[in-house]
Design an enzyme around this catalytic site. Structure first.
Site, PDB file in Angstrom:
ATOM      1  N   ASP A 349      56.728 -68.857 -84.580  1.00 32.99           N
ATOM      2  CA  ASP A 349      56.014 -68.542 -83.135  1.00 32.99           C
ATOM      3  C   ASP A 349      54.625 -68.699 -83.155  1.00 32.99           C
ATOM      4  O   ASP A 349      54.017 -69.506 -82.349  1.00 32.99           O
ATOM      5  CB  ASP A 349      56.346 -67.297 -82.483  1.00 32.99           C
ATOM      6  CG  ASP A 349      57.812 -66.991 -82.485  1.00 32.99           C
ATOM      7  OD1 ASP A 349      58.485 -68.007 -82.138  1.00 32.99           O
ATOM      8  OD2 ASP A 349      58.244 -65.810 -82.338  1.00 32.99           O
ATOM      9  N   GLY A 350      53.633 -68.476 -84.491  1.00 35.39           N
ATOM     10  CA  GLY A 350      52.491 -68.889 -84.542  1.00 35.39           C
ATOM     11  C   GLY A 350      52.143 -70.185 -84.676  1.00 35.39           C
ATOM     12  O   GLY A 350      51.182 -70.366 -83.951  1.00 35.39           O
ATOM     13  N   ASN A 418      50.781 -66.225 -74.391  1.00 33.92           N
ATOM     14  CA  ASN A 418      51.641 -64.937 -74.516  1.00 33.92           C
ATOM     15  C   ASN A 418      50.820 -64.016 -73.863  1.00 33.92           C
ATOM     16  O   ASN A 418      51.712 -63.321 -72.750  1.00 33.92           O
ATOM     17  CB  ASN A 418      51.622 -64.517 -76.101  1.00 33.92           C
ATOM     18  CG  ASN A 418      52.929 -65.076 -76.701  1.00 33.92           C
ATOM     19  OD1 ASN A 418      53.804 -65.721 -76.089  1.00 33.92           O
ATOM     20  ND2 ASN A 418      52.868 -64.520 -78.057  1.00 33.92           N
ATOM     21  N   ASP A 448      43.778 -46.639 -73.646  1.00 35.00           N
ATOM     22  CA  ASP A 448      43.208 -47.586 -74.518  1.00 35.00           C
ATOM     23  C   ASP A 448      43.173 -49.076 -74.160  1.00 35.00           C
ATOM     24  O   ASP A 448      42.437 -49.831 -75.096  1.00 35.00           O
ATOM     25  CB  ASP A 448      44.428 -47.478 -75.709  1.00 35.00           C
ATOM     26  CG  ASP A 448      44.357 -46.488 -76.638  1.00 35.00           C
ATOM     27  OD1 ASP A 448      43.605 -45.572 -76.332  1.00 35.00           O
ATOM     28  OD2 ASP A 448      45.141 -46.115 -77.465  1.00 35.00           O
TER      29      ASP A 448
END
Length: 577
Positions: A349-350, A418, A448
């Site tokens: 996927d990268g 993404n 956060d």
């Protein structure tokens, strides 16, 4: 909960009171006096109580605590008002700058002003001509309606008197009813003909009932109300989707019939150029790349582009790969979509994320191959022959707008496949983010951070933060908080046409950091904002079977979704009923 979060939350009121002790204008309470008064109240509360304290002193101490809370809230309110005033001032400056620019453009173009005056004059003349034509028509229309009303009333009175006397002329009543039906049908035909290009419809229902006493037919005419639907976005009408989504036949709203077929890509001409992108530092990928480049060139006679790094590796292995093409600098990458017909990725996927980030505009179809692709020849042969099923993966268009910026387009946009993440970075304080959807306030994030994800990225960081898994063909923006400081803060899915604005308020204790697909981190200081909307250029990826089958297979094989041990067959059972 970490100690840092507890400290930051508990000390919020005191720090706000100490910060806001400088400017007592705008009708607010003097913050210095508030501070001294609150300090005096706290010292009085901390004193050792007298041995004979009674109920009145207890009530008095409670009242003093209430006063201390009120003073603290007043100080916090002043700080919030100052932050809001600064925000309105910034908006005023932006609007003032836009107005000055528009005035300069208008003053520098006399021809446009002359054309505008001429158009206004001609429009007024045309409007007056239309009024001269329409007024007589409206007059005669009202006269006709009044005459029809009088005739109907006289006819009803005549029928009533005839029924009362018992000698009604049935044949005459039937003829008059037939004439009224013909007149109504002609009126309906004229109205429908006038609006045949709009989305109007009239449905006339006639219920005939017979009267046994009078032997006459009575007609009851009921007409549905007319309506017209239109789409709008940011104040502009746009009906480009109306035929695909809903139907307006006969005044009823129904969803259009949706096709069960997947999106298919069919080549109108044979592909000529292929771009191959590989995962670095992988021996298996290098071997597969060599075989694929040789097969595409010798068997399919295609032009092959690779990255500069890959070309160096191929030429070092054999001088026969001199026909492989590449680019010299980053400026040539922006023109790749005009040369390349197909993109092949060798990796995970990268590698697909890297391929999508190379194209800042339209993206050619991408065919992803995993590391164990042994039958790539059959797959590529079917892809080049076509047709193939594809998945259109939507991307987010993000812009960082600084507080000192004059407009929203001073910075370079980021395209995200993404997600875009806004977090607190190395700061120990909670993030404080104001979120807006178009012009509507959504919420204030304290935690956060926040994730704005596409549906393709719903199985990545957003899923780990508690977001839902969404089919990649569903257009939308996922709004997922990261460890929120509230149990009721649940994720959202927003429609595709909205623009999400995330702003760091001026009373925030620390800045925030934004990262786009895990890289290109940008600092967001107080007053800075991040704008996110759906990009017009999706990423088309080829499917092994179809979009739905590939999605379900990926969550089963990759994420082991709902995988558990099957319940034993042996054991107690329900009795037969």
């Amino acid at each position: 909960m970490s100690p840092s979060k507890l400290d930051s939350t508990d000390s919020f009121g005191h720090e706000e009171a100490s910060v806001s002790c400088s400017k007592p204008e705008n009708g607010c309470v003097d913050s210095l006096s508030i501070f001294h008064s609150e300090k005096a109240v706290e010292e009085l509360l901390q004193q050792t109580p007298v041995a004979g304290m009674d109920e009145h002193l207890i009530e008095f101490s409670e009242a003093l605590r209430t006063v201390a809370k009120a003073l603290r809230r007043a100080a916090e309110g002043k700080a919030s008002a100052q932050a809001e005033a600064a925000e309105w001032k910034r908006r005023y400056e932006l609007e003032r700058t836009r107005n000055i620019q528009m005035e300069r453009k208008v003053s520098g173009n006399n021809n446009c002003e002359m054309l505008q005056h001429w158009w206004i004059r001609s429009s007024l003349d045309n409007a007056m001509d239309m009024l001269r034509i329409m007024l007589p028509c409206l007059f005669f229309w009202e006269v006709g309606k009044e005459q029809n009303k009088r005739i109907a009333e006289a006819r009803m009175a005549e029928q009533f008197s005839a029924e009362k006397n018992g000698d009604i002329d049935c044949e005459r009543v039937k003829n008059s009813d037939n004439q009224s039906m013909l007149q109504n049908e002609s009126n309906e035909y004229s109205e429908t003909g006038c609006m045949k290009h709009g989305i109007w419809s009239h449905e006339v229902l006639r219920d005939r009932e017979s009267d046994s006493n009078s032997n006459a037919d009575r007609n009851k005419i009921m007409r549905k109300a007319s309506f017209k639907l239109s789409w709008w976005c940011n104040g502009e009408n746009g009906d480009q989707h109306k035929h695909d989504i809903v139907s307006f036949e006969r005044g009823n709203i129904t969803t259009a019939e949706r096709s069960s077929k997947q999106i298919s890509l069919k080549w109108e001409s044979d592909p000529q150029t292929v771009l191959i992108l590989t995962k670095p530092n992988s021996v298996s990928v290098r071997i597969l790349c060599v075989q694929m480049v040789r097969w595409l060139r010798e068997r399919k006679k295609l032009n092959v582009y690779v990255e500069p790094r890959v070309k160096v590796e191929l030429v070092a292995e054999s001088s026969n790969f001199s026909y492989v093409q590449t680019w010299k600098d980053d400026s040539e990458i922006s023109h790749l979509h005009m040369k390349v017909d197909l993109v092949i990725t060798l990796g995970g996927d990268g590698t697909v994320l890297w391929a999508a980030s190379m194209f800042k505009g339209p993206v050619p179809p991408i065919v992803p191959f995993s590391l164990d692709s042994e039958h790539f020849k059959d797959c590529l042969d079917s892809v080049l022959r076509g047709p193939i099923s594809i998945t259109l993966r939507h991307r987010l268009l993000c812009r960082v707008v600084r507080d000192a910026a004059k407009n929203e387009y001073e910075t370079e946009p980021f395209l995200v496949l993404n997600e875009v993440t806004i977090d607190r970075g190395i700061s120990s304080y909670l993030t404080n983010l104001e979120c807006y959807c178009d012009n509507s306030f959504v919420t204030c994030v304290q935690g956060d951070g926040l994730i704005l994800s596409t549906t393709s990225g719903s199985t990545a960081y957003s899923l780990a933060a508690g977001g839902s898994m969404v089919h990649p063909q569903v257009p939308g923006i996922l709004f997922t908080p990261i460890c929120p400081h509230s149990l009721s803060f649940r994720p959202l899915i927003l429609p595709e046409h909205v623009t999400v604005r995330i702003m760091v308020p001026f009373n925030s204790r620390s800045p925030a950091w934004a990262s786009f697909d895990g890289k290109d981190r940008k600092l967001l200081a107080a007053g800075d904002a991040l704008l996110c909307s759906m990009a017009p250029w999706p990423v088309p990826t080829a499917c092994q079977v179809d979009s739905t089958n590939d999605f379900l297979r990926s969550i089963h094989d990759g994420l082991h979704w709902n995988l558990r041990k099957t319940q034993s067959f042996d054991g107690p059972r329900d009795r037969d009923l």
